[in-house]
Write a protein that holds these residues in place. Structure first.
Motif, mmCIF file in Angstrom:
data_model
loop_
_atom_site.group_PDB
_atom_site.id
_atom_site.type_symbol
_atom_site.label_atom_id
_atom_site.label_comp_id
_atom_site.label_asym_id
_atom_site.label_seq_id
_atom_site.Cartn_x
_atom_site.Cartn_y
_atom_site.Cartn_z
ATOM 1 N N UNK A 156 -19.694 -38.819 -23.323
ATOM 2 C CA UNK A 156 -19.890 -37.794 -22.296
ATOM 3 C C UNK A 156 -20.846 -36.704 -22.778
ATOM 4 N N UNK A 157 -20.706 -36.331 -24.035
ATOM 5 C CA UNK A 157 -21.544 -35.268 -24.580
ATOM 6 C C UNK A 157 -23.019 -35.580 -24.427
ATOM 7 N N UNK A 158 -23.404 -36.791 -24.837
ATOM 8 C CA UNK A 158 -24.821 -37.165 -24.744
ATOM 9 C C UNK A 158 -25.250 -37.329 -23.292
ATOM 10 N N UNK A 159 -24.334 -37.792 -22.449
ATOM 11 C CA UNK A 159 -24.677 -37.957 -21.038
ATOM 12 C C UNK A 159 -24.922 -36.596 -20.408
ATOM 13 N N UNK A 198 -25.167 -43.100 -18.235
ATOM 14 C CA UNK A 198 -23.815 -43.669 -18.232
ATOM 15 C C UNK A 198 -23.794 -45.131 -18.698
ATOM 16 N N UNK A 199 -24.833 -45.887 -18.316
ATOM 17 C CA UNK A 199 -24.854 -47.307 -18.673
ATOM 18 C C UNK A 199 -24.946 -47.529 -20.183
ATOM 19 N N UNK A 200 -25.388 -46.501 -20.930
ATOM 20 C CA UNK A 200 -25.475 -46.624 -22.388
ATOM 21 C C UNK A 200 -24.111 -46.555 -23.064
ATOM 22 N N UNK A 201 -23.109 -46.120 -22.333
ATOM 23 C CA UNK A 201 -21.797 -45.918 -22.941
ATOM 24 C C UNK A 201 -21.027 -47.233 -22.978
ATOM 25 N N UNK A 228 -17.577 -48.528 -17.103
ATOM 26 C CA UNK A 228 -17.180 -49.653 -16.243
ATOM 27 C C UNK A 228 -16.214 -50.613 -16.935
ATOM 28 N N UNK A 229 -15.926 -50.382 -18.235
ATOM 29 C CA UNK A 229 -14.969 -51.257 -18.920
ATOM 30 C C UNK A 229 -13.680 -50.467 -19.146
ATOM 31 N N UNK A 230 -13.645 -49.724 -20.273
ATOM 32 C CA UNK A 230 -12.434 -48.933 -20.511
ATOM 33 C C UNK A 230 -12.404 -47.683 -19.630
ATOM 34 N N UNK A 231 -13.555 -47.291 -19.127
ATOM 35 C CA UNK A 231 -13.641 -46.031 -18.381
ATOM 36 C C UNK A 231 -14.119 -46.284 -16.954
ATOM 37 N N UNK A 232 -13.221 -46.103 -16.001
ATOM 38 C CA UNK A 232 -13.554 -46.286 -14.585
ATOM 39 C C UNK A 232 -12.976 -45.099 -13.820
ATOM 40 N N UNK A 287 -13.523 -40.272 -20.028
ATOM 41 C CA UNK A 287 -14.269 -39.021 -20.150
ATOM 42 C C UNK A 287 -14.309 -38.279 -18.828
ATOM 43 N N UNK A 288 -14.535 -36.976 -18.951
ATOM 44 C CA UNK A 288 -14.530 -36.129 -17.760
ATOM 45 C C UNK A 288 -15.652 -36.484 -16.782
#
Lengths: 338, 360
Positions: free
Chosen positions: B314-317, B324-327, B331-335, B341-342
């Motif tokens: 989130x920090x870098x985003x 977001x797609x770099x994380x 879409x996997x652990x975070x939806x 992340x916030x």
């Protein structure tokens, strides 16, 4: 006659008070010979072949809102679930969970409104149940209705396996009216924009359409989750996709205004009187003009089509050429901060 | 005029898009620093209308996203006190703390009310005299004056069971910090509603010191496209400056009454920003003279130690250096239904906006 002004725990005890409540409120409002027998199970004459069978629980805050109340909702909701399966809604059951202290006058009003809606839809409420729970154990009144529908007189089961690229997607009017009417009626939101719920039984409308086309491919009432959710569900894991044209989707000015204000997307706001239909391309225009002759279909429109590219996905094209994916909502829509 | 259709006019949009394509020659990265813009850009499909060499990147403009996890942990701790009612804007309730969310606490019995304005929280305080109402003050200069007005009103009405837990922040420090920290951008899409309050003067240091343009933009497709067009013209002519596109709402001098209120009730303090770290004088703390309304000072509470999730970028985003797609979690652990992340929680968060509108 009822001598009490509020529902007491005793009204659910099965004793004299229950008996009086059932007689004075429910049987009086819903009267039909099957119900009046008060047997443990209603005995119903049914035609041979398939039946449509559905159930739905209704909770809404506030119980009364512009354009309807929980009673009207409980009848229309189940009637519509039967109607979109292609069935003729015939019988309903109605179960009530009531919080003690509910004004009898409210209960009377709610049952009257159920009776009126059932009459309009041409269904009989043939059996039911009442429980009263302690204060705070439920929010005023919860209603569960279960419905049986038959396939006679030109009604036929809708099978979505016939959907193919080129089919048109139709909706019978503006989206988001119910969700925004309920939201603006909530005590803590002092919006003064008049929005009326679209809550209505749509079985007569569906019958007209079924009579017009022997080839309706899909129908669903776009309730919770709104139009967006119906479209996403419809094409999920399928070999076809959906393309919607944003400017053709009817949204009332007032609904759009409130949505913009709160940061809501009308695509995901609840409806209680809207059906999404997929029809054969050649039938679309005549179905829309037929729908438009009815009050519940006055703003009917073709809003998009089934496509073969992007299978499994619903896309929305804006008036000026950009597009975006329509996805299911995760959790409730929450008002934005600023 | 109903202020929607006029700003979504097809012909005008097509004509503006053509002009952007015609004028824009140099590659450009434009950062929006307002969550409302992030959402509008995705919702209206703006990136697809622009030339390939114009990149729109999201900055730290979503109040929920930049807020310290320790704030959520403390809000959760407040909510667990038996005599406390939490009053909060809706976005906040799903943001993960170290081990819970306000949403989960609500399900477990905490009294948490979603409010639309601080006035609703004051009403709660009036109606629940035996309870402490803790309003979670979140947001930038847009929502902070409302909070300030609420505190002043509470004092006038003698509502001493009303408290504010402030995470309010101001916008210029992160806009400077991003560039200082080496984030490469060629112009800012200036926040519309923040600037309604602040006016445009506070951005002048950006062209002066950093040679970058700022165009304060509205939220409709025509607003955003026109602002991009203005930034393109500035960039092509090497004349960075502060301009107001959203002139139907934003005045150069801002809203003086709101600014006075901010001055009256808050003082500037160092504050922690997700992705950017501690920025000097970037947070709004409640002034000593209103200390009796400061939840942090008046309601002692034990808070669990805060721990950050590993892997969440989130920090870098928020700095616009990762998408977001770099994380790995995206879409996997975070939806949106199970956010880590916030940025995935708030509808204005970059990850949520990308998840919703660009999933293909």
């Amino acid at each position: 006659m009822q001598s009490h002004t509020n529902v007491l725990l005793g009204h659910g005890s099965g004793g004299r008070l229950s008996h009086d409540l059932i007689r004075d409120i429910f049987i009086k409002a819903f009267y039909n010979p099957t119900l009046a027998k008060q047997t443990d199970a209603a005995l119903l004459p049914v035609p041979p072949g398939q039946l449509a069978f559905t159930t739905d629980a209704f909770v809404v805050n506030p119980v009364f809102f512009p354009g309807g109340d929980i009673g009207k909702l409980a009848v229309a909701g189940t009637v519509n679930d039967l109607a979109v399966a292609g069935a003729k809604p015939a019988y309903l059951s109605a179960s009530f969970i009531i919080e003690e202290g509910l004004p009898i006058e409210w209960l009377d009003k709610i049952t009257q409104s159920m009776a009126l809606e059932a009459k309009k839809a041409g269904v009989l409420i043939v059996t039911g149940d009442t429980k009263v729970v302690e204060k705070g154990k439920c929010d005023k009144i919860f209603i569960t209705t279960t419905g049986i529908g038959t396939f006679t007189e030109g009604f036929y089961p809708i099978d979505e396996k016939n959907i193919m690229a080129g089919d048109k997607i139709i909706i019978n009017g503006s989206i988001g009216d119910h969700g925004m009417a309920v939201m603006s009626a909530r005590n803590d939101l002092n919006l003064q924009i008049p929005v009326v719920s679209d809550c209505a039984s749509l079985n007569h409308l569906v019958k007209l359409v079924l009579g017009q086309s022997g080839d309706i491919r899909f129908m669903r009432d776009a309730t919770r989750g709104g139009l967006g959710t119906v479209l996403t569900e419809l094409c999920e894991n399928k070999e076809f996709g959906i393309l919607i044209h944003e400017e053709t989707v009817p949204v009332k000015e007032s609904v759009r205004g409130i949505c913009e204000l709160l940061g809501f997307d009308p695509l995901y706001v609840a409806n209680e009187g809207k059906i999404v239909m997929v029809v054969k391309s050649g039938d679309a225009d005549k179905i829309v003009s037929l729908l438009r002759q009815q009050p519940e279909g006055a703003e009917a429109a073709v809003i998009g089509e089934i496509v073969s590219n992007h299978p499994g996905k619903a896309w929305m094209k804006t008036a000026y050429g950009s597009s975006r994916v329509i996805d299911m909502l995760s959790g409730e829509q929450l008002p934005r901060i600023c | 005029m109903q202020y929607i259709d006029e700003f979504r006019d097809k012909e005008k949009i097509v004509s503006l898009v053509n002009r952007i394509h015609f004028e824009s020659k140099k590659p450009m990265r434009i950062m929006e620093v307002c969550g409302g813009h992030t959402m509008a850009i995705q919702r209206f499909g703006i990136p697809g209308l622009l030339p390939g060499h114009i990149n729109l990147v999201s900055g730290p403009g979503c109040p929920v996203c930049v807020t310290d996890r320790a704030f959520i942990d403390k809000a959760i701790a407040f909510s667990r006190l038996p005599d406390v009612i939490i009053a909060t804007y809706g976005d906040l309730i799903r943001v993960p703390g170290s081990s819970s969310t306000l949403d989960k606490e609500k399900a477990l019995g905490a009294d948490i009310r979603i409010v639309f304005s601080i006035l609703d929280a004051l009403t709660l305080a009036k109606r629940n005299k035996h309870k402490k109402i803790v309003f979670l003050g979140i947001g930038f200069e847009t929502t902070a004056p409302g909070t300030a007005a609420g505190i002043v009103k509470a004092q006038m009405a003698g509502l001493f069971n009303f408290f504010v837990f402030s995470a309010h922040k101001i916008m210029p420090p992160p806009m400077a910090a991003l560039i200082d920290q080496g984030v490469k951008i060629d112009g800012y899409l200036g926040p519309g509603h923040v600037s309604t309050v602040t006016g445009s003067a506070m951005y002048h240091f950006i062209p002066e010191k950093y040679k970058l343009g700022v165009v304060i933009s509205g939220f409709e497709p025509l607003d955003i496209l026109q602002s991009i067009y203005m930034l393109v013209l500035q960039h092509e002519s090497n004349h960075p400056k502060v301009e107001i596109q959203y002139s139907r709402v934003v005045k150069p001098e801002g809203n003086t009454k709101a600014l006075e209120l901010l001055d009256e009730v808050f003082t500037l303090d160092n504050d922690w920003w997700r992705g950017l770290g501690v920025l000097p004088k970037s947070g709004l703390k409640i002034h000593e003279k209103y200390a009796e309304f400061d939840a942090e000072k008046m309601i002692p509470v034990e808070v669990e130690p805060t721990r950050e999730d590993k892997g969440c970028i989130c920090g870098s985003i928020l700095k616009g250096v990762a998408s977001p797609a770099d994380c790995k979690l995206f879409k996997k652990a975070c939806t949106p239904s199970d956010p880590v992340g916030a940025c995935m929680v708030s509808s204005e968060g970059a990850c949520a906006a990308h998840f919703r509108f660009q999933k293909s």
